[in-house]
Scaffold this motif. Structure first.
Motif, PDB file in Angstrom:
ATOM      1  N   LEU A 105       0.868  -1.177   0.000  1.00 11.62           N
ATOM      2  CA  LEU A 105       0.000   0.000   0.000  1.00 11.62           C
ATOM      3  C   LEU A 105       0.905   1.227   0.000  1.00 11.62           C
ATOM      4  CD1 LEU A 105      -2.662  -1.028   2.675  1.00 11.62           C
ATOM      5  CD2 LEU A 105      -2.946  -0.960   0.196  1.00 11.62           C
ATOM      6  N   SER A 106       0.547   2.236  -0.743  1.00 10.80           N
ATOM      7  CA  SER A 106       1.277   3.498  -0.884  1.00 10.80           C
ATOM      8  C   SER A 106       2.415   3.433  -1.898  1.00 10.80           C
ATOM      9  CB  SER A 106       1.824   4.013   0.451  1.00 10.80           C
ATOM     10  OG  SER A 106       0.794   4.160   1.383  1.00 10.80           O
ATOM     11  N   ILE A 107       2.742   2.230  -2.390  1.00  9.03           N
ATOM     12  CA  ILE A 107       3.782   2.089  -3.415  1.00  9.03           C
ATOM     13  C   ILE A 107       3.173   1.430  -4.653  1.00  9.03           C
ATOM     14  CG2 ILE A 107       5.964   0.976  -4.042  1.00  9.03           C
ATOM     15  CD1 ILE A 107       6.797   1.244  -1.103  1.00  9.03           C
ATOM     16  N   ASP A 108       2.740   0.174  -4.495  1.00  7.23           N
ATOM     17  CA  ASP A 108       2.153  -0.573  -5.612  1.00  7.23           C
ATOM     18  C   ASP A 108       0.645  -0.347  -5.730  1.00  7.23           C
ATOM     19  OD1 ASP A 108       4.635  -1.987  -6.235  1.00  7.23           O
ATOM     20  OD2 ASP A 108       4.309  -2.987  -4.313  1.00  7.23           O
ATOM     21  N   PHE A 109       0.015  -0.109  -4.616  1.00  2.00           N
ATOM     22  CA  PHE A 109      -1.443   0.083  -4.598  1.00  2.00           C
ATOM     23  C   PHE A 109      -1.763   1.468  -4.048  1.00  2.00           C
ATOM     24  CE2 PHE A 109      -0.711  -4.490  -4.175  1.00  2.00           C
ATOM     25  CZ  PHE A 109      -1.363  -4.915  -5.320  1.00  2.00           C
ATOM     26  N   LEU A 110      -2.301   2.278  -4.939  1.00  2.00           N
ATOM     27  CA  LEU A 110      -2.698   3.646  -4.587  1.00  2.00           C
ATOM     28  C   LEU A 110      -4.208   3.732  -4.680  1.00  2.00           C
ATOM     29  CD1 LEU A 110       0.113   5.380  -6.658  1.00  2.00           C
ATOM     30  CD2 LEU A 110       0.091   4.966  -4.194  1.00  2.00           C
ATOM     31  N   TRP A 111      -4.776   4.888  -4.512  1.00  2.00           N
ATOM     32  CA  TRP A 111      -6.230   5.027  -4.514  1.00  2.00           C
ATOM     33  C   TRP A 111      -6.872   4.509  -5.794  1.00  2.00           C
ATOM     34  CZ3 TRP A 111      -9.477   5.353  -0.728  1.00  2.00           C
ATOM     35  CH2 TRP A 111      -9.020   5.785   0.507  1.00  2.00           C
ATOM     36  N   LYS A 112      -6.191   4.650  -6.922  1.00  2.44           N
ATOM     37  CA  LYS A 112      -6.765   4.185  -8.187  1.00  2.44           C
ATOM     38  C   LYS A 112      -6.978   2.673  -8.205  1.00  2.44           C
ATOM     39  CE  LYS A 112      -2.314   3.889 -10.453  1.00  2.44           C
ATOM     40  NZ  LYS A 112      -1.416   4.349 -11.453  1.00  2.44           N
ATOM     41  N   SER A 113      -6.287   1.946  -7.314  1.00  4.41           N
ATOM     42  CA  SER A 113      -6.443   0.495  -7.212  1.00  4.41           C
ATOM     43  C   SER A 113      -7.727   0.096  -6.490  1.00  4.41           C
ATOM     44  CB  SER A 113      -5.256  -0.097  -6.451  1.00  4.41           C
ATOM     45  OG  SER A 113      -4.039   0.289  -7.019  1.00  4.41           O
ATOM     46  N   PHE A 114      -8.375   1.078  -5.882  1.00  7.11           N
ATOM     47  CA  PHE A 114      -9.549   0.783  -5.067  1.00  7.11           C
ATOM     48  C   PHE A 114     -10.768   1.545  -5.542  1.00  7.11           C
ATOM     49  CE2 PHE A 114      -5.739   0.154  -2.592  1.00  7.11           C
ATOM     50  CZ  PHE A 114      -5.911  -1.157  -2.199  1.00  7.11           C
TER      51      PHE A 114
END
Length: 114
Positions: A105-114
């Protein structure tokens, strides 16, 4: 079990957070069910660099606490995940994820991932 004194730390211990595929799906489900206003409020908050995208600065707590990843649940209670404010709680042996992480989270997964 005694709890950690998380209030007042402003999320500095929260990130980057490794997550598994199962946790990713659980968080995605949580985000889909979260009221739009609450999600937007959480998404648009300024955070310290590297701090988890789900750390709620305004409330000084995890924005997805009930669905937080395994490493977050373990933090502070294992010898290699010590909370600087209550190091005496870190009595368990080293922490190992039960599944391989798919990213952070915060590197590979940002808000656009959710």
């Amino acid at each position: 079990m005694e709890t950690l004194p998380c209030q007042g730390c402003r999320g500095l211990c929260c990130g980057p957070v490794p997550i598994t595929q199962k946790e990713l799906k659980k968080i995605q489900k949580r985000m889909k069910s979260m009221p739009r206003k609450l999600r937007e409020e959480l998404e648009n908050q300024p955070r310290f660099p590297g701090t988890c995208i789900f750390y709620d600065q305004r409330r000084d707590q995890c924005g997805i606490h009930d669905d937080r990843p395994e490493v977050c649940r373990a933090f502070g209670y294992h010898k290699d995940l010590v909370c600087f404010r209550k190091p005496e709680l870190a009595t368990k042996e080293s922490f190992t994820l039960t599944e391989k992480p798919v990213g952070y989270l915060s590197i590979d997964f940002l808000w656009k991932s959710f």
